[in-house]
Design an enzyme around this catalytic site. Sequence first.
Site, short mmCIF file in Angstrom:
data_model
loop_
_atom_site.label_atom_id
_atom_site.label_comp_id
_atom_site.label_asym_id
_atom_site.label_seq_id
_atom_site.Cartn_x
_atom_site.Cartn_y
_atom_site.Cartn_z
CB SER A 95 -0.89 0.00 1.25
OG SER A 95 -1.55 1.25 1.38
CE1 TYR B 50 -3.63 -2.09 5.56
CE2 TYR B 50 -3.08 0.12 4.79
CZ TYR B 50 -3.50 -1.17 4.53
OH TYR B 50 -3.79 -1.55 3.23
N1 LIG Z 1 -8.88 -0.51 0.08
C1 LIG Z 1 -7.80 0.23 -0.02
O1 LIG Z 1 -7.87 1.49 -0.10
C2 LIG Z 1 -6.44 -0.40 -0.09
C3 LIG Z 1 -5.35 0.43 -0.38
C4 LIG Z 1 -4.08 -0.13 -0.43
C5 LIG Z 1 -3.91 -1.49 -0.23
N2 LIG Z 1 -4.99 -2.27 0.06
C6 LIG Z 1 -4.73 -3.71 0.27
O2 LIG Z 1 -5.47 -4.44 -0.69
C7 LIG Z 1 -5.79 -5.73 -0.16
C8 LIG Z 1 -7.30 -5.96 -0.29
O3 LIG Z 1 -7.95 -5.00 0.53
P1 LIG Z 1 -9.48 -4.59 0.34
O4 LIG Z 1 -9.54 -3.11 0.41
O5 LIG Z 1 -10.08 -5.29 -0.80
O6 LIG Z 1 -10.07 -5.13 1.72
P2 LIG Z 1 -11.32 -6.09 2.02
O7 LIG Z 1 -12.49 -5.69 1.20
O8 LIG Z 1 -11.47 -6.09 3.50
O9 LIG Z 1 -10.80 -7.51 1.51
C9 LIG Z 1 -9.77 -8.20 2.16
C10 LIG Z 1 -10.04 -9.68 2.03
O10 LIG Z 1 -9.00 -10.41 2.71
C11 LIG Z 1 -9.64 -11.38 3.54
N3 LIG Z 1 -8.84 -11.74 4.70
C12 LIG Z 1 -8.56 -10.99 5.78
N4 LIG Z 1 -7.83 -11.70 6.67
C13 LIG Z 1 -7.65 -12.92 6.13
C14 LIG Z 1 -6.99 -14.10 6.55
N5 LIG Z 1 -6.38 -14.14 7.74
N6 LIG Z 1 -6.99 -15.18 5.75
C15 LIG Z 1 -7.62 -15.15 4.56
N7 LIG Z 1 -8.28 -14.05 4.09
C16 LIG Z 1 -8.30 -12.96 4.87
C17 LIG Z 1 -10.90 -10.68 3.99
O11 LIG Z 1 -11.81 -11.57 4.57
P3 LIG Z 1 -12.91 -10.96 5.60
O12 LIG Z 1 -13.91 -10.25 4.76
O13 LIG Z 1 -13.41 -12.14 6.27
O14 LIG Z 1 -12.17 -10.03 6.51
C18 LIG Z 1 -11.36 -10.07 2.68
O15 LIG Z 1 -12.05 -11.00 1.88
C19 LIG Z 1 -5.30 -5.71 1.29
O16 LIG Z 1 -4.04 -6.33 1.37
C20 LIG Z 1 -5.19 -4.24 1.61
O17 LIG Z 1 -4.28 -3.98 2.65
C21 LIG Z 1 -6.25 -1.76 0.13
#
Ligand SMILES: NC(=O)c1ccc[n+]([C@@H]2O[C@H](COP(=O)([O-])OP(=O)(O)OC[C@H]3O[C@@H](n4cnc5c(N)ncnc54)[C@H](OP(=O)(O)O)[C@@H]3O)[C@@H](O)[C@H]2O)c1
Length: 267
Positions: free
Chosen positions: A147, A160
């Site tokens: 990120s 984070y």
């Molecule tokens: N959204 C942003 O602005 C942003 C920006 C930069 C980077 N990111 C990164 O992009 C990635 C995806 O994020 P997102 O925004 O799509 O978040 P999200 O909608 O919360 O999706 C994350 C997914 O990972 C799953 N997960 C969490 N812990 C886990 C575990 N221990 N084992 C297996 N699966 C697990 C979650 O399951 P649950 O639903 O059960 O929690 C969810 O399905 C992450 O690595 C995040 O840090 C996001």
Amino acid sequence: MKAGQTVGKNEGQVILLTGAAQGIGRATAKALAARGYRLGLMDRYGEPLETLEAELKNQTGIATAQVDVCDALSLKRAVESLEERLGPTEILVACAGVGTSSNALDLDVDGFRRMLEVNVVGVAHSIDAVLPGMFARKAGHIVGISSVAGYRGMPWMPGYSASKAALTTYLEALRPALKRRGVTITTVYPGFVRTGMTLNTSFRNPVPMLEAEQAAAYLVRAIVRRPRDYTFPLGTAIGMDILRRLPCRLFDWVMDRAGPRALTTEF
Ligand SMILES: NC(=O)c1ccc[n+]([C@@H]2O[C@H](COP(=O)([O-])OP(=O)(O)OC[C@H]3O[C@@H](n4cnc5c(N)ncnc54)[C@H](OP(=O)(O)O)[C@@H]3O)[C@@H](O)[C@H]2O)c1
């Protein structure tokens, strides 16, 4: 080429994707399925995975496994089971992640530990599960989702930020040894994306955010092109690169002044 444009067909390549059931992972799964990849989709809860699988029922080569990336043994078994159904993993997209904010009045050390476990060690477990096969075949691509929040310490989410900085450094350290054995690492740095993770961020004013489908289009491009690093969107890449290069004292000054104006919560 703009995000969302088709970047070419890669029929038959096997991609394992963690965090596939929600947000960026879910949108990426759909985008990859539409391009003909064979997909092993992993997430920690079964129900959202089942609905995703149902949505992709017309695509061939889709398999799912319910697994927590923090559970190394179960993860290895899940990867074995997916590979039995799909064939050897050619690309791993380690997308599973958790993100919470905290502040000096409530450090939420348990939340910080959880972020380190999932965002750093969980990615290491995921890589560890596919590496022996990739080494044996002298080929593979690992895509780690870091990120821009890991570029510098963001005052409203120190845990984070630290977890993503650790992941970035971990992937950088692995890169030369894996390259010598035929495995490429791409580190991806998304800007803000509208998902469950960013739903409750305490910004005072609306912040421009990509939709998950836009983020997925960028991610597909990174999967196809295999750059070392990939930050999106362009505006965020430029802005955050400037922030990253600020001298430490200037960065502290900017955060001290800009933070209270940008956030509704104390830090
Ligand atoms: N959204 C942003 O602005 C942003 C920006 C930069 C980077 N990111 C990164 O992009 C990635 C995806 O994020 P997102 O925004 O799509 O978040 P999200 O909608 O919360 O999706 C994350 C997914 O990972 C799953 N997960 C969490 N812990 C886990 C575990 N221990 N084992 C297996 N699966 C697990 C979650 O399951 P649950 O639903 O059960 O929690 C969810 O399905 C992450 O690595 C995040 O840090 C996001």
